[in-house]
Design a protein around this motif. Structure first.
Motif, PDB file in Angstrom:
ATOM      1  N   UNK A 156     -30.423 -23.513  39.089  1.00 52.17           N
ATOM      2  CA  UNK A 156     -31.501 -22.595  38.878  1.00 52.17           C
ATOM      3  C   UNK A 156     -32.381 -22.679  39.886  1.00 52.17           C
ATOM      4  N   UNK A 157     -33.118 -23.666  40.059  1.00 53.60           N
ATOM      5  CA  UNK A 157     -33.758 -24.011  41.164  1.00 53.60           C
ATOM      6  C   UNK A 157     -33.585 -23.554  42.505  1.00 53.60           C
ATOM      7  N   UNK A 183     -31.210 -21.089  43.025  1.00 55.06           N
ATOM      8  CA  UNK A 183     -31.440 -19.904  43.071  1.00 55.06           C
ATOM      9  C   UNK A 183     -32.800 -19.142  43.193  1.00 55.06           C
ATOM     10  N   UNK A 184     -33.693 -19.886  42.517  1.00 51.49           N
ATOM     11  CA  UNK A 184     -34.958 -19.473  42.866  1.00 51.49           C
ATOM     12  C   UNK A 184     -35.405 -19.592  44.421  1.00 51.49           C
ATOM     13  N   UNK A 214     -32.509 -18.358  47.111  1.00 45.68           N
ATOM     14  CA  UNK A 214     -31.835 -16.688  46.754  1.00 45.68           C
ATOM     15  C   UNK A 214     -33.225 -15.867  46.517  1.00 45.68           C
ATOM     16  N   UNK A 215     -33.975 -16.221  45.402  1.00 41.00           N
ATOM     17  CA  UNK A 215     -34.707 -15.135  45.387  1.00 41.00           C
ATOM     18  C   UNK A 215     -35.938 -15.074  46.219  1.00 41.00           C
ATOM     19  N   UNK A 264     -33.964 -12.578  48.786  1.00 41.97           N
ATOM     20  CA  UNK A 264     -34.339 -11.166  48.127  1.00 41.97           C
ATOM     21  C   UNK A 264     -35.684 -10.756  48.734  1.00 41.97           C
ATOM     22  N   UNK A 265     -36.496 -11.873  48.649  1.00 39.46           N
ATOM     23  CA  UNK A 265     -37.905 -11.563  48.870  1.00 39.46           C
ATOM     24  C   UNK A 265     -38.031 -11.558  50.314  1.00 39.46           C
ATOM     25  N   UNK A 282     -37.765  -8.168  51.571  1.00 40.42           N
ATOM     26  CA  UNK A 282     -38.783  -7.469  51.158  1.00 40.42           C
ATOM     27  C   UNK A 282     -39.627  -7.437  52.237  1.00 40.42           C
ATOM     28  N   UNK A 283     -40.107  -8.921  52.435  1.00 41.24           N
ATOM     29  CA  UNK A 283     -41.192  -9.149  53.377  1.00 41.24           C
ATOM     30  C   UNK A 283     -40.662  -8.897  54.851  1.00 41.24           C
ATOM     31  N   UNK A 309     -39.029  -8.447  43.273  1.00 43.82           N
ATOM     32  CA  UNK A 309     -39.829  -9.507  43.736  1.00 43.82           C
ATOM     33  C   UNK A 309     -41.486  -9.177  43.764  1.00 43.82           C
ATOM     34  N   UNK A 362     -30.111 -13.372  35.673  1.00 46.44           N
ATOM     35  CA  UNK A 362     -30.831 -14.118  36.975  1.00 46.44           C
ATOM     36  C   UNK A 362     -32.275 -14.173  36.746  1.00 46.44           C
ATOM     37  N   UNK A 404     -36.986 -22.345  35.801  1.00 44.93           N
ATOM     38  CA  UNK A 404     -37.363 -23.493  36.598  1.00 44.93           C
ATOM     39  C   UNK A 404     -38.786 -23.094  37.335  1.00 44.93           C
TER      40      UNK A 404
END
Lengths: 736, 112, 579
Positions: free
Chosen positions: A669-670, A672-673, A676-677, A681-682, A685-686, C245, C303, C310
């Motif tokens: 999960x870490x 992923x955050x 990935x996130x 993904x972000x 966007x940026x 996001x 997701x 976390x």
């Protein structure tokens, strides 16, 4: 609305709820008002009273139900509509029938005894009212679970008891380990509930999706009286769908009733106060899975494959937990694994098709396991909250009543009997289970008789049960040494971390308050109030077991329930077995799918076999542990043999699962955050933002900021336009 | 009667002077004066054309309107110029108070 | 039909009352901070009462818009002032006004630039209410975008440390996505003009043209494009998985009231838009587009939950949990079953209550300790038992514990999703509900982990050690939401009943073929007690909508998709054989 005596059932449901509300809202105030001693008596009384009254009403209703003819023992009462939409209707309806009333009696009866016990056990607890708040709420939810006439209400109770379990395991929340155990219990149960909900959905989808075949009009798809008859119609010819439904529901049962893949929350749940372990994690809540299987037995009977799986999981769990119990030194952990193991027996019964035997074992198990837990609680109470059996020994001398009661419990769970004459509670129910399994009439899949296999495994586990319970009893009550006398000063506590708060009393740091300088005064306690609070907290410091300690027998509020439960453990099984009373009671109409499953296997002398198993187990146990704690199970773990060391760590199953879920899941999960996130993904966007900024950056150089430059540009532009128009006009002029 | 081209030549001269002044001078007050010069050049041109425009006689009313249009425009320009000067001088004063100097080349904080 | 002026009525009053209060507030000098706050609180309470009286006049048995207001505006463009309320929007209006009371009262903690703050909040309220009540696309769009401006200022001025970045991101992201929607609206209006000869931006007119099949008759290839133009705008607003996001940044940096409003109401504009536009307006393509959106919803559920589990930051965790919860809403709505859509629509409200309350509770503690990081907390339960109890209840509501509101919505949404998946509708299959269901487990993981981090264990922070419990007014502030959490969980029929007809009609609009689609403009159509679309005796507009005489059934409801056990079994066997 209320017009029959059965409407008293609302009182049964309502009383614990009222108790809960009273404690939640006024409990603390009562204690503050009346002072600690009297206040606690009052609060304790207010906790026991509703449950005991509910029990009394329950007895009356059960009696009335028993008076009616077997086919009429089925009363449905409606209070209000809970969920009503066009496609689904879940009314708040209760179903009064022998199965639910049996559970009601167990819950309120054993519950009242345990409440009474808890008034003594928790008497030194500061959060007295909070404890009984949770406990009363638990009873209320448990009653909803068993009384509800549909899976929706069952699920309210199902998750509600899970919540109370969570709250009570984490009752001593200042120790983070307890909090983690509570989380584990809730989350693992949620995994089970996941399967359970999917099973419910599938039932609805299958029934509602075949609406035209059934002619059910009001959308009560979750009600038992809709599910059970119609499931037979729809599913009889479709073993795969039936199997999936049964297995999904069984996943839920595995979670709540601590069966193999999901059992691992129950041992950790022993972090809660002992009355909680007795009530929730032995007598009532963990049997909810067995209750659910009984309630929906048609769905399970429709699938022999699922039944085989259930029997096998039950047998494996029984064996697995029994083996683990040999490696435990914490008295409550031994009982926890024994509970897991006994629950395995109940599932063997359900898998083998003798559902009533499962319920029978639920009942007797409630008697003797509650007894054992309460007894262990009395021991723990007497031994200054030390739970390690390696510090016990020869306690019968100091705790005669507790000891005698525990011995009854030990013999009852071992299933000891005088063949053909009399047996203790555990004997009869275990006999019925093993008989049903060995008769081998149901759980047959792919040509293999899994019922038979699980029956033989169960017989072996019965011997193991007798043996590890003997180990527990001997290490605690018998032997020649009083081992706590040889205690080194400190540091033996493996299982009971200290409750000392780790706060740093940094008085200077208090000056840092009020960073904003406004309105902070009413956010924080003043210095004097802080001093008062600290003084209060220092009052309940914890005593530790020391070599000079002399255990004393517990108070009457604690030993009285022990005696009652001991009597039930002795005579309960015998009474219920007489004339097949329990069997007749619990399975009135013949089940629509299975015929009656015999519990008398042909060609097997079960009576003698089970006697041999129990007696042999006890004998072997005495042989090994009769002389007290051996070096091979002492404080030095390196002297333990590898098997026992592995058993102590649950054969590393728990470590692997928790490691994978918490460690692996956390890393995943870490990742992923962060990767990935945040990055992908972000980042995209940026990225779009940066792209726009970059393109803009190309043009910004034109903006020099010099007014005269802009003016020149303006003139140049004006001249350009002018020139263009002149050219345009001259061209058209030429054209003319 | 003075021919039209003479008015236009004077207007052109004034406008060019103003434009060059706006571009080359650094004192904002002078720049303003140059802008005034340009506006007045335009005014002159308007008036000249208005005076010399052939009267398109559809009816008496329209004829009057057509030679009034240029003069009306001049009134507009004067009004706008007055407003512009008021605002502009105000800004210049504010900048002067802030910085103690006024130089258009120094007023470049809007540089990209 | 709806083209004679009705004048302004109660809906306009509900919508513009906060704006009026904002103007009034502007007149009060900055130094009278208390007066400003009092005016704002009073206005929000009056708004709520007025919207309650609107609820009192609301008739639950019909899917038609009620209390319609029509005031001619830009005649040449077909844009008029049209307002109306139906079963879906009425609860969102009430939710908005309820949360607004909570927010204005909480905002007594705001200390600097009170006037600008309250004005922003009140303008935001008008914008949000306008979104839910307008029946004209341009009006809708105006309110939709107008809500961004005050929110932008709320984040940018009163936000946390990274507020500039968060506010600009929030504004630009959602703003640029809704441009697509504007294009879609113009195309719809032009198509309506070419189909009927009348240029109209009225939602009712356009849906009627869609329902009788004329709108898309000559623009078949456009339909899917316009569907996605709307969908993208609403997916960003929701937000759904790859477009989420902006949300954690905005939620985390916003001041407490901003977070509550963002989570409680602004996100619902997305799902509301879905129900109002994407389903009724594009019936020919919706079925084919269910699959990709469901994939995103399911991914979002898992997701969001995984990432939430976390987070080191309290608010960020709740923010990511919103992603997961809104995934459930979309999962339910897109299942296109009656159960699922009811669940999805109901879950919107529940999410507003429970996540709003969680943000509020975090805000209460943030006012005291000025930290959102878990590492600064621990053992709070011993220190603040009432706070802990309130937090526990709202957390459990968010977990979806039966008996609390979160459960009902989640359960119905999942059940609906399961029904269409198990029937292999829209290309869905078993995996969808199974994976979505794991989101429920994960919800327990991250929320309990949060509870443990904050409330359990020894107190390690001296700041925390000195904390008093909540004040009485704070308790009652949260208590209001707690009451609704229980009410919504124990007697959900209060909320489900009035929205049922509207949801049922929306579903039939999306699923039925031409001729069997409900039409908002046709008052002779109704949804009967069984959910069938029926012809009724004609009634006067604005008359009694609830009691009608059924003349004939136009289309049966088919509340459940047919699930043939044989087929399921075959699919299962096929899967087994492949292994």
């Amino acid at each position: 609305m209320f017009n029959s005596t059965y409407d008293l059932i609302w009182l049964v449901l309502g009383l614990p709820l009222v108790g809960f509300l009273v404690h939640a809202l006024f409990g603390k105030a009562i204690i503050d008002l009346l002072g600690a001693r009297l206040g606690k008596k009052m609060v304790g009384g207010l906790a026991v009273l509703p449950i005991a009254t509910a029990f009394a009403i329950g007895i009356g209703l059960t009696y009335q139900l028993a008076q009616s003819p077997p086919e009429a023992r089925n009363v449905t009462l409606r209070l209000f509509d809970w969920i009503t939409i066009k496609s689904l209707s879940v009314p708040f309806e209760v179903l009064i029938d022998p199965l639910s009333m049996t559970m009601v009696l167990i819950i309120t009866g054993v519950g009242a005894l345990i409440h009474l016990y808890a008034t003594g056990y928790m008497s030194e607890e500061r959060d007295y009212a909070r404890f009984f708040t949770y406990l009363n709420l638990f009873i209320a939810f448990m009653l909803v679970l068993v009384l509800g006439n549909n899976l929706g209400l069952l699920f309210i109770g199902w998750e509600g008891v899970g919540l109370c379990s969570y709250l009570l395991i984490g009752f001593w929340y200042k120790d983070i380990a307890n909090a983690k155990a509570a989380n584990k219990a809730f989350i693992v149960n949620r995994v089970g509930d996941w399967g359970m909900t999917l099973g419910m959905f599938l039932i609805v989808a299958v029934l509602a999706g075949n609406l035209d075949r059934l002619g059910v009009k009001d959308g009560r798809w979750l009600s038992y009286d809709v599910i059970l008859p119609n499931a037979v119609n729809v599913l009889r010819d479709h073993p795969v769908a039936a199997t999936i439904i049964a297995l999904l529901l069984f996943i839920g049962a595995c979670g709540k009733s601590a069966q193999f893949p999901l059992y691992l929350w129950l041992p950790d749940a022993m972090a809660g106060p002992t009355p909680v372990s007795a009530l929730i994690h032995a007598a009532t809540m963990v049997t909810a899975g067995v209750f659910m299987l009984n309630r929906l037995h048609v769905l399970f009977e429709l699938s022999p494959l699922a039944s085989a799986v259930i029997a096998c999981v039950g047998a494996f769990t029984a064996l697995f937990a029994a083996l683990i119990a040999f490696g435990q030194t914490d008295i409550k952990k031994v009982l926890a694994y024994s509970t897991v193991s006994q629950l395995g027996f109940m599932f063997i019964a359900c898998g083998a098709g003798v559902y009533w035997a499962g319920m029978f074992h639920v009942t007797t198990h409630a008697f003797f396991k509650a007894l054992l837990f309460l007894g262990s609680g009395a021991v723990i109470h007497a031994m200054m909250h030390d739970q390690d059996m390696r510090n016990y020994g020869r306690l019968l001398k100091y705790l005669p009543i507790t000891g005698a009661a525990m011995i009854v419990g030990w013999l009852a769970i071992s299933g000891i009997s005088i063949p053909y004459v009399f047996g203790l509670a555990g004997y009869y129910s275990k006999e019925a289970i093993l008989g049903g399994a060995l008769a081998g009439q149901h759980a047959v899949a792919n040509g293999t008789n899994y019922g038979l296999v699980s029956g033989w495994v169960g017989l072996g586990v019965a011997a193991l049960t007798a043996m590890y319970m003997t180990r527990m009893t001997y290490l605690t009550f018998f032997g020649k040494q009083e081992r706590w006398r040889e205690l080194p000063a400190h540091g033996l506590h493996e299982t009971h971390p200290s409750h000392e708060s780790q706060i740093v009393h940094a008085r200077d740091a208090h000056e840092n308050y009020g960073r904003d300088g406004h309105a902070t005064a009413d956010f924080f306690y003043s210095e004097s109030e802080m001093a008062l609070r600290e003084q209060l907290e220092n009052e309940d410091h914890h005593h530790h077991l020391n070599p000079d300690h002399t255990p004393r027998e517990v108070s009457i509020s604690m030993w009285f329930p022990l005696v009652v439960l001991a009597l039930l453990s002795i005579f309960g099984g015998w009474y219920l077995e007489r004339n097949e009373l329990f069997k007749e009671w619990i399975s009135p109409g013949a089940s629509p799918v299975l015929g009656e499953v015999s519990i008398h296997p042909q060609g097997i002398q079960l009576v003698w076999l089970s006697f041999a198993a129990a007696a042999g187990g006890i004998f072997a146990g005495i042989l090994i542990y009769g002389r007290g704690l051996s070096e091979r199970e002492g404080w030095d773990l390196s002297k333990w043999n590898p098997f026992r060391r592995a058993a102590r760590r649950q054969f590393y199953y728990d470590d692997a699962m928790v490691g994978a879920a918490v460690g692996g899941g956390g890393i995943f999960a870490t990742g992923l955050w962060r990767w990935f996130d945040a990055a992908v993904v972000d980042g995209m966007v940026n990225g779009v933002g940066y792209l726009a900024a970059g393109v803009g950056g190309l043009f910004r150089k034109l903006q020099t900021g010099y007014v005269r430059g802009y003016a020149l540009l303006m003139f140049a532009g004006a001249l350009g336009f002018l020139g263009y128009f002149v050219w345009l006009i001259s061209r058209t002029a030429v054209g003319q | 009667m003075t021919p039209l081209w003479q008015y236009l030549a004077l207007g052109l001269f004034m406008f060019t002077t103003g434009a060059i002044g706006v571009v080359v001078r650094r004192n904002p007050v002078v720049v303003f004066m140059c802008i005034e010069l340009m506006l007045n050049a335009v005014n002159l041109t308007f008036l000249a054309f208005a005076r010399y425009s052939p009267s398109v006689t559809i009816n008496a009313k329209n004829q009057v309107q057509s030679w009034m249009a240029g003069q009306m425009m001049v009134i507009f320009v004067m009004a706008v110029a007055a407003a512009e000067v008021a605002v502009g001088l105000g800004i210049i004063m504010a900048i002067y108070r802030l910085r103690n100097e006024v130089d258009v080349d120094e007023m470049s904080t809007l540089r990209g | 039909m709806h083209n004679s002026s009705t004048g302004f009525g109660i809906l306009s009053l509900v919508t513009f009352l906060p704006l009026g209060a904002a103007l009034l507030t502007l007149l009060i000098p900055e130094q009278f901070g208390k007066t400003i706050k009092a005016v704002a609180i009073l206005s929000s309470i009056v708004s709520f009462i007025v919207s309650l009286s609107m609820l009192g006049r609301f008739q639950g048995g019909t899917f038609h818009f009620q209390m319609i207001e029509f005031v001619p505006w830009l005649k040449q463009l077909g844009v008029h002032y049209r307002m109306g309320v139906d079963g879906i929007s009425i609860w969102l209006v009430l939710l908005t006004n309820l949360l607004m009371i909570v927010c204005t009262i909480f905002s007594v903690y705001i200390k600097h630039r009170v006037k600008a703050y309250m004005v922003s909040l009140l303008i935001l309220q008008t914008a949000m209410l306008g979104v839910f009540l307008s029946l004209d696309m341009i009006l809708f769009y105006t309110f939709f975008e107008a809500s961004l401006v005050p929110m932008y200022f709320l984040i940018a001025i009163w936000g946390g440390s990274n507020r500039t970045y968060a506010s600009i991101k929030f504004f630009l992201y959602t703003f640029s996505a809704s441009i697509f929607m504007l294009v879609g609206m113009i195309v719809l209006a032009k198509l309506h003009e070419s189909a009927t000869g009348v240029l109209s931006f009225s939602i009712i007119d356009i849906q009627s043209a869609v329902a009788n099949g004329r709108l898309w008759a000559n623009a078949v290839q456009l339909e899917v494009l316009i569907f996605w133009a709307f969908t993208v705008a609403f997916m960003v607003k929701c937000p759904m998985f790859p477009f989420h996001t902006w949300l954690p940044d905005a939620h985390t940096e916003a001041p407490t009231a901003g977070s509550v409003i963002l989570a409680g109401v602004l996100l619902k504009m997305g799902t509301y838009g879905f129900l109002r536009f994407c389903l009724p307006m594009f019936p020919d393509v919706v079925r084919a587009q269910v699959f990709p959106i469901m994939v995103l919803a399911v991914i979002g559920i898992v997701y969001g939950a995984l990432v939430a589990s976390v987070q080191p930051d309290w608010k960020r965790l709740v923010a990511y949990s919103s992603v997961a919860h809104m995934g459930f809403v979309m999962f339910g709505i897109l299942s296109l079953t009656h159960t699922g859509m009811m669940g999805g629509a109901y879950q919107q409200l529940n999410h507003g209550i429970s996540t709003g309350a969680l943000f509020l509770l975090v805000g209460l503690i943030y006012e005291r300790t000025h930290s959102r990081l878990f590492k600064d907390y621990g053992g709070l339960k011993a220190q603040m038992p009432i706070f802990a109890a309130l937090f526990l209840i709202m957390m459990l509501s968010s977990v979806g514990l039966p008996g609390l509101n979160g459960f009902i919505g989640e359960f119905l949404a999942m059940l609906g999703g399961f029904e269409s998946s198990a029937s292999h509708m829209f290309g869905l299959n078993w995996w969808f509900p199974v994976i979505a269901g794991s989101g429920v487990v994960l919800a327990a993981v991250y929320l309990l982990w949060m509870f443990q981090k904050v409330f359990y264990g020894p107190i390690t922070n001296v700041d925390v050690r000195r904390l008093r419990d909540l004040k009485l007014w704070e308790v009652s502030l949260v208590g209001v939401l707690v009451v609704f959490a229980f009410w919504g969980g124990l007697y959900p029929n209060t909320f489900l009943k009035p929205m049922e007809a509207a949801i049922g009609a929306t579903r039939l609009m999306a699923l039925n073929p031409v001729g069997e689609r409900p039409s908002w403009s046709d008052l002779s159509m109704e949804i009967d007690k069984k959910g069938n679309l029926v012809q009724v005796t004609p009634r006067a507009p604005g008359g009694d909508l609830e009691h009608f005489q059924v003349e004939r059934i136009i289309a049966p409801a088919e509340l459940h998709f047919r699930m043939e056990v044989e087929r399921t079994t075959a699919v299962f066997k096929e899967v087994q054989a492949r292994r």
